[in-house]
Design a protein around this motif. Sequence first.
Motif, mmCIF file in Angstrom:
data_model
loop_
_atom_site.group_PDB
_atom_site.id
_atom_site.type_symbol
_atom_site.label_atom_id
_atom_site.label_comp_id
_atom_site.label_asym_id
_atom_site.label_seq_id
_atom_site.Cartn_x
_atom_site.Cartn_y
_atom_site.Cartn_z
ATOM 1 N N ASN A 124 66.635 31.317 45.685
ATOM 2 C CA ASN A 124 65.346 30.755 45.284
ATOM 3 C C ASN A 124 64.506 31.820 44.601
ATOM 4 O OD1 ASN A 124 65.118 28.013 45.954
ATOM 5 N ND2 ASN A 124 64.835 28.487 48.126
ATOM 6 N N PRO A 125 63.537 31.405 43.795
ATOM 7 C CA PRO A 125 62.612 32.401 43.238
ATOM 8 C C PRO A 125 61.779 33.020 44.351
ATOM 9 C CG PRO A 125 61.858 30.153 42.787
ATOM 10 C CD PRO A 125 63.221 30.028 43.393
ATOM 11 N N ASP A 126 61.421 34.298 44.210
ATOM 12 C CA ASP A 126 60.484 34.938 45.137
ATOM 13 C C ASP A 126 59.075 34.656 44.598
ATOM 14 O OD1 ASP A 126 58.734 36.789 46.441
ATOM 15 O OD2 ASP A 126 60.486 37.995 47.008
ATOM 16 N N ILE A 127 58.380 33.754 45.286
ATOM 17 C CA ILE A 127 57.064 33.281 44.817
ATOM 18 C C ILE A 127 56.100 34.453 44.715
ATOM 19 C CG2 ILE A 127 55.141 31.694 45.259
ATOM 20 C CD1 ILE A 127 57.119 30.117 47.113
ATOM 21 N N LEU A 128 56.061 35.246 45.770
ATOM 22 C CA LEU A 128 55.097 36.342 45.852
ATOM 23 C C LEU A 128 55.370 37.413 44.800
ATOM 24 C CD1 LEU A 128 52.698 37.463 47.374
ATOM 25 C CD2 LEU A 128 54.250 38.369 49.091
ATOM 26 N N TYR A 129 56.626 37.713 44.572
ATOM 27 C CA TYR A 129 56.978 38.684 43.529
ATOM 28 C C TYR A 129 56.437 38.214 42.179
ATOM 29 C CZ TYR A 129 59.670 41.657 40.436
ATOM 30 O OH TYR A 129 60.023 42.542 39.456
ATOM 31 N N GLY A 130 56.612 36.919 41.919
ATOM 32 C CA GLY A 130 56.113 36.334 40.666
ATOM 33 C C GLY A 130 54.602 36.459 40.546
ATOM 34 N N LEU A 131 53.895 36.255 41.659
ATOM 35 C CA LEU A 131 52.430 36.378 41.649
ATOM 36 C C LEU A 131 52.024 37.822 41.370
ATOM 37 C CD1 LEU A 131 51.426 34.243 44.789
ATOM 38 C CD2 LEU A 131 51.596 33.467 42.411
ATOM 39 N N GLY A 132 52.757 38.769 41.961
ATOM 40 C CA GLY A 132 52.485 40.194 41.752
ATOM 41 C C GLY A 132 52.615 40.573 40.287
ATOM 42 N N GLN A 133 53.614 40.003 39.631
ATOM 43 C CA GLN A 133 53.835 40.272 38.201
ATOM 44 C C GLN A 133 52.698 39.735 37.346
ATOM 45 O OE1 GLN A 133 57.345 41.206 36.623
ATOM 46 N NE2 GLN A 133 57.007 42.392 38.480
ATOM 47 N N ARG A 134 52.175 38.559 37.748
ATOM 48 C CA ARG A 134 51.142 37.876 36.947
ATOM 49 C C ARG A 134 49.724 38.257 37.366
ATOM 50 N NH1 ARG A 134 51.687 31.799 38.153
ATOM 51 N NH2 ARG A 134 49.738 31.710 37.006
ATOM 52 N N LYS A 135 49.586 39.197 38.295
ATOM 53 C CA LYS A 135 48.287 39.462 38.906
ATOM 54 C C LYS A 135 47.251 39.951 37.896
ATOM 55 C CE LYS A 135 47.629 42.810 42.118
ATOM 56 N NZ LYS A 135 47.715 43.407 43.462
ATOM 57 N N LYS A 136 46.054 39.364 37.957
ATOM 58 C CA LYS A 136 44.935 39.878 37.150
ATOM 59 C C LYS A 136 43.926 40.509 38.107
ATOM 60 C CE LYS A 136 45.477 37.063 33.036
ATOM 61 N NZ LYS A 136 46.116 35.758 33.353
#
Length: 220
Positions: A124-136
């Motif tokens: 599955n995708p790592d949701i939190l990792y994705g949020l970390g990448q997109r963080k503003k």
Amino acid sequence: CCTAQLKGKKVIVTAGGTREAIDPVRFIGNHSSGRMGFAIAKAAVLAGADVTLISGVTNLETPLGVKRIDVVSTRDMKQAVDSLYDDADVVIKAAAVADYRVQTPAKDKIKKSEDTLILSMEKNPDILYGLGQRKKNQILVGFAAETTHVIQYGTEKLKKKNLDMLVANDVSAAGAGFKVNTNVATLLFPDGTNEKFDIMDKFDLAAIIIDRVTKIINKS
Ligand code: C5P
């Protein structure tokens, strides 16, 4: 102390476990009860925040004043979190997310004809990792359940996922982790500092987490 410290802030909390379908009647899940995340949602509302709780399957009551979105699978949860992320001030990911899903869930109930059953699974995708990448400007808080090397593994996770705080649970400790009302946690921060707590009620820990989030917001 500090009522309404988070007034006007949009806080997203994820809680509970996700489920991955095997067939229309069966799933792969985990023992998460959702208690930690629900306690955090409650503490955030008491601090004056506008709280959305994205919840896996649990039988807990929604805390008063919290908006709740129910999801089942990891990908459902990702979609719900991602759609609210740009507008959020704080995201706290207390959910126990299924790391793998069944590659091709059966359309009909699987018959018990064979002696062995092999399920093929994919990541599955790592949701939190994705949020970390997109963080503003969002404050991002993750959880980590560990049994050994809590600080070391936690620090690695904090950096890899670009978090502002990580709540590391020693799930091998008595009174920590799934299903119980108490938790044993260490909070880790990007500057390398940490705070270790003895066993405490999940709501008390939730209040501490919300207090530390407020301090991070006030510093930034
Ligand atoms: O890497 P690990 O699963 O230990 O990280 C736990 C943290 O990452 C939790 O905050 C959990 O909600 C989040 N997570 C996620 N998506 C996954 C796996 C974990 O958001 N697929």
